[in-house]
Scaffold this active site. Structure first.
Site, PDB file in Angstrom:
ATOM      1  N   SER A   1      43.602  43.667  33.046  1.00  6.89           N
ATOM      2  CA  SER A   1      43.481  44.076  34.447  1.00  6.89           C
ATOM      3  C   SER A   1      44.828  44.296  35.124  1.00  6.89           C
ATOM      4  CB  SER A   1      42.726  42.966  35.194  1.00  6.89           C
ATOM      5  OG  SER A   1      42.847  43.130  36.580  1.00  6.89           O
TER       6      SER A   1
ATOM      7  N   GLU B   1      45.364  43.333  37.923  1.00 10.93           N
ATOM      8  CA  GLU B   1      45.594  42.094  38.667  1.00 10.93           C
ATOM      9  C   GLU B   1      46.711  41.277  37.995  1.00 10.93           C
ATOM     10  OE1 GLU B   1      44.141  41.281  41.553  1.00 10.93           O
ATOM     11  OE2 GLU B   1      44.651  39.163  41.709  1.00 10.93           O
TER      12      GLU B   1
ATOM     13  N   TYR C   1      42.291  34.096  38.354  1.00 14.77           N
ATOM     14  CA  TYR C   1      41.742  35.208  37.561  1.00 14.77           C
ATOM     15  C   TYR C   1      42.859  35.972  36.854  1.00 14.77           C
ATOM     16  CZ  TYR C   1      39.879  39.916  36.680  1.00 14.77           C
ATOM     17  OH  TYR C   1      39.548  41.125  36.104  1.00 14.77           O
TER      18      TYR C   1
HETATM   19  P1  NAP Z   1      31.192  42.628  36.356  1.00 13.18           P
HETATM   20  O1  NAP Z   1      30.313  43.700  36.884  1.00 13.18           O
HETATM   21  O2  NAP Z   1      31.495  41.457  37.216  1.00 13.18           O
HETATM   22  O3  NAP Z   1      30.561  42.107  34.983  1.00 13.18           O
HETATM   23  C1  NAP Z   1      30.975  40.907  34.403  1.00 13.18           C
HETATM   24  C2  NAP Z   1      30.098  40.634  33.207  1.00 13.18           C
HETATM   25  O4  NAP Z   1      30.518  39.393  32.605  1.00 13.18           O
HETATM   26  C3  NAP Z   1      28.611  40.438  33.553  1.00 13.18           C
HETATM   27  O5  NAP Z   1      27.833  41.081  32.563  1.00 13.18           O
HETATM   28  C4  NAP Z   1      28.428  38.935  33.473  1.00 13.18           C
HETATM   29  O6  NAP Z   1      27.126  38.525  33.140  1.00 13.18           O
HETATM   30  C5  NAP Z   1      29.368  38.627  32.312  1.00 13.18           C
HETATM   31  N1  NAP Z   1      29.685  37.200  32.210  1.00 13.18           N
HETATM   32  C6  NAP Z   1      30.167  36.382  33.179  1.00 13.18           C
HETATM   33  N2  NAP Z   1      30.285  35.118  32.704  1.00 13.18           N
HETATM   34  C7  NAP Z   1      29.872  35.149  31.408  1.00 13.18           C
HETATM   35  C8  NAP Z   1      29.749  34.170  30.392  1.00 13.18           C
HETATM   36  N3  NAP Z   1      30.091  32.889  30.597  1.00 13.18           N
HETATM   37  N4  NAP Z   1      29.286  34.552  29.183  1.00 13.18           N
HETATM   38  C9  NAP Z   1      28.942  35.839  28.950  1.00 13.18           C
HETATM   39  N5  NAP Z   1      29.038  36.817  29.874  1.00 13.18           N
HETATM   40  C10 NAP Z   1      29.486  36.472  31.091  1.00 13.18           C
HETATM   41  O7  NAP Z   1      32.607  43.229  35.915  1.00 13.18           O
HETATM   42  P2  NAP Z   1      33.017  44.765  35.614  1.00 13.18           P
HETATM   43  O8  NAP Z   1      33.507  45.387  36.864  1.00 13.18           O
HETATM   44  O9  NAP Z   1      31.947  45.423  34.825  1.00 13.18           O
HETATM   45  O10 NAP Z   1      34.311  44.541  34.708  1.00 13.18           O
HETATM   46  C11 NAP Z   1      34.205  44.435  33.293  1.00 13.18           C
HETATM   47  C12 NAP Z   1      35.437  43.724  32.768  1.00 13.18           C
HETATM   48  O11 NAP Z   1      36.606  44.447  33.117  1.00 13.18           O
HETATM   49  C13 NAP Z   1      35.660  42.320  33.330  1.00 13.18           C
HETATM   50  O12 NAP Z   1      36.224  41.533  32.304  1.00 13.18           O
HETATM   51  C14 NAP Z   1      36.656  42.517  34.445  1.00 13.18           C
HETATM   52  O13 NAP Z   1      37.378  41.333  34.678  1.00 13.18           O
HETATM   53  C15 NAP Z   1      37.502  43.621  33.848  1.00 13.18           C
HETATM   54  N6  NAP Z   1      38.162  44.506  34.808  1.00 13.18           N
HETATM   55  C16 NAP Z   1      37.425  45.101  35.780  1.00 13.18           C
HETATM   56  C17 NAP Z   1      38.051  45.987  36.653  1.00 13.18           C
HETATM   57  C18 NAP Z   1      37.283  46.686  37.731  1.00 13.18           C
HETATM   58  O14 NAP Z   1      37.910  47.195  38.663  1.00 13.18           O
HETATM   59  N7  NAP Z   1      35.951  46.775  37.637  1.00 13.18           N
HETATM   60  C19 NAP Z   1      39.426  46.261  36.520  1.00 13.18           C
HETATM   61  C20 NAP Z   1      40.134  45.638  35.499  1.00 13.18           C
HETATM   62  C21 NAP Z   1      39.489  44.766  34.631  1.00 13.18           C
HETATM   63  P3  NAP Z   1      25.997  38.253  34.302  1.00 13.18           P
HETATM   64  O15 NAP Z   1      25.545  39.608  34.742  1.00 13.18           O
HETATM   65  O16 NAP Z   1      24.952  37.480  33.595  1.00 13.18           O
HETATM   66  O17 NAP Z   1      26.707  37.509  35.406  1.00 13.18           O
HETATM   67  O1  G4F Z   2      37.444  44.558  45.808  1.00 11.17           O
HETATM   68  P1  G4F Z   2      38.287  43.378  45.560  1.00 11.17           P
HETATM   69  O2  G4F Z   2      37.611  42.052  45.572  1.00 11.17           O
HETATM   70  O3  G4F Z   2      39.026  43.667  44.185  1.00 11.17           O
HETATM   71  P2  G4F Z   2      40.341  43.043  43.488  1.00 11.17           P
HETATM   72  O4  G4F Z   2      40.663  41.719  44.037  1.00 11.17           O
HETATM   73  O5  G4F Z   2      41.411  44.087  43.559  1.00 11.17           O
HETATM   74  O6  G4F Z   2      39.850  42.850  41.980  1.00 11.17           O
HETATM   75  C1  G4F Z   2      39.134  43.867  41.296  1.00 11.17           C
HETATM   76  O7  G4F Z   2      40.057  44.702  40.646  1.00 11.17           O
HETATM   77  C2  G4F Z   2      40.844  44.056  39.620  1.00 11.17           C
HETATM   78  C3  G4F Z   2      41.794  45.115  39.050  1.00 11.17           C
HETATM   79  O8  G4F Z   2      42.988  45.134  39.811  1.00 11.17           O
HETATM   80  C4  G4F Z   2      39.888  43.536  38.565  1.00 11.17           C
HETATM   81  F1  G4F Z   2      40.591  42.974  37.539  1.00 11.17           F
HETATM   82  C5  G4F Z   2      38.954  42.513  39.185  1.00 11.17           C
HETATM   83  O9  G4F Z   2      38.029  42.066  38.200  1.00 11.17           O
HETATM   84  C6  G4F Z   2      38.177  43.201  40.308  1.00 11.17           C
HETATM   85  O10 G4F Z   2      37.347  44.172  39.750  1.00 11.17           O
HETATM   86  O11 G4F Z   2      39.471  43.305  46.624  1.00 11.17           O
HETATM   87  C7  G4F Z   2      40.329  44.424  46.828  1.00 11.17           C
HETATM   88  C8  G4F Z   2      41.193  44.168  48.057  1.00 11.17           C
HETATM   89  C9  G4F Z   2      41.923  42.811  48.045  1.00 11.17           C
HETATM   90  O12 G4F Z   2      43.241  43.010  48.490  1.00 11.17           O
HETATM   91  C10 G4F Z   2      41.169  41.978  49.072  1.00 11.17           C
HETATM   92  O13 G4F Z   2      41.968  40.988  49.719  1.00 11.17           O
HETATM   93  O14 G4F Z   2      40.353  44.156  49.207  1.00 11.17           O
HETATM   94  C11 G4F Z   2      40.766  43.078  50.039  1.00 11.17           C
HETATM   95  N1  G4F Z   2      39.644  42.696  50.904  1.00 11.17           N
HETATM   96  C12 G4F Z   2      39.691  42.718  52.282  1.00 11.17           C
HETATM   97  N2  G4F Z   2      38.518  42.273  52.761  1.00 11.17           N
HETATM   98  C13 G4F Z   2      38.458  42.224  50.516  1.00 11.17           C
HETATM   99  C14 G4F Z   2      37.732  41.958  51.690  1.00 11.17           C
HETATM  100  N3  G4F Z   2      37.937  42.028  49.302  1.00 11.17           N
HETATM  101  C15 G4F Z   2      36.669  41.559  49.218  1.00 11.17           C
HETATM  102  N4  G4F Z   2      36.115  41.386  47.994  1.00 11.17           N
HETATM  103  N5  G4F Z   2      35.926  41.260  50.345  1.00 11.17           N
HETATM  104  C16 G4F Z   2      36.424  41.447  51.604  1.00 11.17           C
HETATM  105  O15 G4F Z   2      35.746  41.171  52.592  1.00 11.17           O
END
Ligand code: NAP
Ligand code: G4F
Length: 333
Positions: free
Chosen positions: A127, A129, A151
């Protein structure tokens, strides 16, 4: 028929990746946790023919069992506690799942993956992050990490383990340094979906306002469907490597609000948005923007959906869902 095992198949990325792999002729196996996971029906509907296996990233025997049954050619480790905000409140669980979970999947592959580990291809969902308090802009594969949340720390551990198992055991292991990617399937805890859902409900008269945290932070937001394609491309190369996947554009939460509210005809959103200390974080990642030149040159990957199109897609989808749930009919917009 190639075989793929996906952890996190019930999540946003798991669903898009599963769909794309079925479309590419794969037999898809998905790990599902819990004794009665309500998301199973949705996965089975969206990923036809998927074989679901019970397992949990905190339980090594279940991961060994999943590898033994699926005998995968490719493993995509997408499972994680992925919500940054939760990672301060449940830091140990985040460490166990998002960090140690990577170790367990890699060990399951070593134990049950057969004699020739280079046969199995492994993708780790790393990520942006991890860049945290950024040391350079834009961020690229060589930018040092400075994670700002439990995280981010757990993801950094998983990233280095992936690199280490590649170097130690010859595993074909890739780490994707993916920047934020969103879609109508995004969880409602993330800021894009929280806003798209609230805006649709405000426009339908179902909600009065939305409470948010820091409106000044900036993210490089892309479309999840584009990003899972990059994951697959990484595992089709001749040799394993790590890649940044990003759009190269950064936008603030304020700009996100501008586009989302404009989609429903509201130009001045100030009366609809409150700030609430509960949604501020103990340490913030102020600005992220990625340089995906390597992915473009080596993988032939580029994002197809831009920022405005992405936000409008999410607002439109939430409008349709919320209107249907409320028994309202949408007029043409
Ligand atoms: P998501 O929608 O939150 O999905 C997370 C998945 O992990 C869900 O299927 C969840 O299962 C599963 N999980 C959580 N705890 C678990 C456990 N103990 N054992 C097995 N499975 C478990 O996340 P996403 O947005 O699809 O992201 C996919 C991956 O990419 C994650 O690793 C995330 O950290 C990473 N990532 C995401 C972003 C982004 O912007 N979306 C960016 C960079 C990296 P349940 O449905 O049962 O909770
Ligand atoms: O949407 P966010 O919660 O995403 P964040 O923290 O960037 O993380 C996501 O992207 C990562 C990749 O860089 C992934 F690895 C991670 O798993 C996840 O998918 O927050 C985005 C921004 C932050 O700066 C937060 O402080 O939005 C700001 N924010 C402001 N108000 C808020 C809110 N975020 C959330 N979730 N809720 C609010 O009310």
């Amino acid at each position: 028929m190639p075989r793929a095992l996906i952890t996190g198949i019930t999540g946003q990325d798991g669903l898009y990746l599963g769909e794309q792999l079925v479309g590419r002729g794969y037999e898809v196996f998905g790990l599902v946790r819990g004794q009665s996971n309500p998301k199973v029906e949705r996965v089975e509907r969206l990923v036809p023919g998927v074989v679901l296996l019970e397992g949990d990233l905190t339980d090594l025997p279940s991961l060994i069992g999943a590898v033994e049954i699926s005998q995968p050619d490719e493993v995509y480790n997408l499972g994680a506690i992925s919500f940054v905000g939760l990672s301060w409140k449940q830091a140990e669980l985040t460490g166990e799942t998002t960090g140690m979970g990577v170790l367990r999947v890699l060990e399951a592959l070593r134990i049950a993956g057969g004699n020739d580990l280079s046969r199995v291809r492994f993708y780790q969902a790393s990520s942006s992050e991890m860049f945290g308090k950024v040391r350079e802009t834009p961020q690229r594969e060589t930018t040092p990490f400075h994670p700002r949340s439990p995280y981010g720390v757990a993801k950094t551990f998983g990233h280095y383990l992936t690199v280490n198992y590649r170097e130690s055991y010859g595993l074909f292991a890739c780490s994707g340094l993916l920047f934020n990617h969103e879609s109508p399937r995004r969880g409602i805890e993330f800021v894009t979906r929280k806003i798209s859902r609230a805006v649709s409900r405000i426009s339908l008269g179902l909600q009065e306002s939305v409470s948010l945290g820091n409106l000044e932070s900036r993210r490089d937001w892309g479309f999840a469907g584009d990003y899972v394609d990059a994951m697959w491309r990484m595992l089709q190369q001749d040799s394993p490597d790590d890649f940044v996947v990003a759009t190269g554009e950064t936008h603030s939460i304020r700009e996100l609000l501008d586009v989302a509210f404009a989609r429903v005809g509201i130009e001045d959103w100030s009366g609809y948005v409150r700030t609430d200390p509960r949604f501020f974080r103990p340490a913030e990642v102020d600005v992220l923007v990625g340089d995906a030149s390597k992915a473009r040159e080596v993988l032939g990957w580029k994002p197809r959906v831009g920022f405005r199109e992405l936000v409008e897609m999410m607002v439109d989808a939430d409008l349709a869902t919320e209107a249907a749930a409320a028994g309202q009919t949408l007029t043409d917009r």
